[in-house]
Scaffold this motif. Structure first.
Motif, PDB file in Angstrom:
ATOM      1  N   GLY A  36      42.804  30.319  51.414  1.00  0.00           N
ATOM      2  CA  GLY A  36      43.892  29.850  50.536  1.00  0.00           C
ATOM      3  C   GLY A  36      43.475  29.827  49.334  1.00  0.00           C
ATOM      4  O   GLY A  36      44.458  30.344  48.352  1.00  0.00           O
ATOM      5  N   LEU A  37      42.653  28.996  48.701  1.00  0.00           N
ATOM      6  CA  LEU A  37      42.270  29.315  47.224  1.00  0.00           C
ATOM      7  C   LEU A  37      41.836  30.644  46.861  1.00  0.00           C
ATOM      8  O   LEU A  37      42.422  30.829  45.629  1.00  0.00           O
ATOM      9  N   GLY A  38      41.203  31.226  47.586  1.00  0.00           N
ATOM     10  CA  GLY A  38      40.821  32.583  47.160  1.00  0.00           C
ATOM     11  C   GLY A  38      41.898  33.449  47.015  1.00  0.00           C
ATOM     12  O   GLY A  38      41.947  34.250  46.194  1.00  0.00           O
ATOM     13  N   ALA A  39      42.861  33.323  47.749  1.00  0.00           N
ATOM     14  CA  ALA A  39      44.148  34.194  47.916  1.00  0.00           C
ATOM     15  C   ALA A  39      44.986  34.063  46.634  1.00  0.00           C
ATOM     16  O   ALA A  39      45.684  34.713  46.054  1.00  0.00           O
ATOM     17  N   LEU A  40      45.137  32.534  46.397  1.00  0.00           N
ATOM     18  CA  LEU A  40      45.917  32.039  45.483  1.00  0.00           C
ATOM     19  C   LEU A  40      45.280  32.466  44.001  1.00  0.00           C
ATOM     20  O   LEU A  40      45.966  32.913  43.255  1.00  0.00           O
ATOM     21  N   ARG A  41      43.963  32.306  43.830  1.00  0.00           N
ATOM     22  CA  ARG A  41      43.306  32.961  42.693  1.00  0.00           C
ATOM     23  C   ARG A  41      43.523  34.603  42.616  1.00  0.00           C
ATOM     24  O   ARG A  41      43.948  34.731  41.413  1.00  0.00           O
ATOM     25  N   GLY A  42      43.748  35.102  43.493  1.00  0.00           N
ATOM     26  CA  GLY A  42      43.751  36.528  43.442  1.00  0.00           C
ATOM     27  C   GLY A  42      45.331  36.898  43.193  1.00  0.00           C
ATOM     28  O   GLY A  42      45.614  37.751  42.062  1.00  0.00           O
ATOM     29  N   ALA A  43      46.248  36.038  43.921  1.00  0.00           N
ATOM     30  CA  ALA A  43      47.605  36.332  43.499  1.00  0.00           C
ATOM     31  C   ALA A  43      47.879  35.867  41.884  1.00  0.00           C
ATOM     32  O   ALA A  43      48.733  36.681  41.023  1.00  0.00           O
ATOM     33  N   LEU A  44      47.490  35.000  41.434  1.00  0.00           N
ATOM     34  CA  LEU A  44      47.457  34.461  39.972  1.00  0.00           C
ATOM     35  C   LEU A  44      46.854  35.637  39.174  1.00  0.00           C
ATOM     36  O   LEU A  44      47.442  36.029  38.217  1.00  0.00           O
ATOM     37  N   ASP A  45      45.997  35.778  39.615  1.00  0.00           N
ATOM     38  CA  ASP A  45      45.138  37.051  38.684  1.00  0.00           C
ATOM     39  C   ASP A  45      45.849  38.180  38.596  1.00  0.00           C
ATOM     40  O   ASP A  45      45.891  39.143  37.372  1.00  0.00           O
ATOM     41  N   SER A  92      49.361  38.211  38.650  1.00  0.00           N
ATOM     42  CA  SER A  92      50.768  37.793  38.134  1.00  0.00           C
ATOM     43  C   SER A  92      51.595  37.919  39.435  1.00  0.00           C
ATOM     44  O   SER A  92      52.610  38.343  39.084  1.00  0.00           O
ATOM     45  N   ASP A  93      51.103  37.745  40.553  1.00  0.00           N
ATOM     46  CA  ASP A  93      51.988  38.070  41.665  1.00  0.00           C
ATOM     47  C   ASP A  93      52.523  36.529  42.060  1.00  0.00           C
ATOM     48  O   ASP A  93      51.866  35.880  42.865  1.00  0.00           O
ATOM     49  N   ALA A  94      53.776  36.328  41.507  1.00  0.00           N
ATOM     50  CA  ALA A  94      54.451  34.937  41.622  1.00  0.00           C
ATOM     51  C   ALA A  94      54.774  34.492  43.154  1.00  0.00           C
ATOM     52  O   ALA A  94      54.561  33.404  43.530  1.00  0.00           O
ATOM     53  N   ASP A  95      55.270  35.915  43.739  1.00  0.00           N
ATOM     54  CA  ASP A  95      55.564  35.568  45.165  1.00  0.00           C
ATOM     55  C   ASP A  95      54.355  35.330  46.103  1.00  0.00           C
ATOM     56  O   ASP A  95      54.342  34.162  46.938  1.00  0.00           O
ATOM     57  N   GLY A  96      53.370  35.788  45.788  1.00  0.00           N
ATOM     58  CA  GLY A  96      52.094  35.671  46.569  1.00  0.00           C
ATOM     59  C   GLY A  96      51.389  34.332  46.179  1.00  0.00           C
ATOM     60  O   GLY A  96      51.125  33.467  47.056  1.00  0.00           O
ATOM     61  N   ALA A  97      51.554  33.907  45.042  1.00  0.00           N
ATOM     62  CA  ALA A  97      51.181  32.663  44.563  1.00  0.00           C
ATOM     63  C   ALA A  97      51.870  31.532  45.063  1.00  0.00           C
ATOM     64  O   ALA A  97      51.276  30.513  45.609  1.00  0.00           O
TER      65      ALA A  97
END
Length: 109
Positions: free
Chosen positions: A37-46, A48-53
């Motif tokens: 989850g943290l890896g995917a969250l980092r990727g979404a934030l990197d 700028s994917d607000a929905d993914g984050a």
């Protein structure tokens, strides 16, 4: 053993009355889910994917609450709320706090 790992073990044992082997399986499941989850969250934030984050912060929040880590879950909830408003920059401070708090646990300690 990290403080987080100890807290999770105590929570699973006391909240669910589980035997040691079942507690260890849940601890490992939590470790895996949080790392992913943290890896995917980092990727979404990197990206700028607000929905993914928002999605991944919500998932992390749930995992932390299930593990009895309400204080850390509040950090994930803040990231989730900010992402739901489209903010993918500000959550980075909370992500750093989560990373710092969870690093020993995620590294198997």
């Amino acid at each position: 053993m990290s403080a987080v790992a100890g807290d999770i073990r105590k929570h699973f044992k006391s909240a669910f009355g589980l035997q040691d082997a079942a507690v260890e399986r849940l601890v490992e499941t939590s470790r895996t889910a949080l790392a992913q989850g943290l890896g995917a969250l980092r990727g979404a934030l990197d990206q700028s994917d607000a929905d993914g984050a928002s999605h991944w912060a919500h998932s992390i929040k749930g995992n932390l609450l299930n593990a009895g880590l309400a204080d850390l879950a509040a950090q994930a909830e803040d990231i989730e709320r900010r992402a739901m408003r489209g903010d993918t920059v500000t959550p980075c401070a909370n992500l750093l706090r989560l990373d710092e708090a969870l690093r020993p646990f995620l590294n198997g300690h």
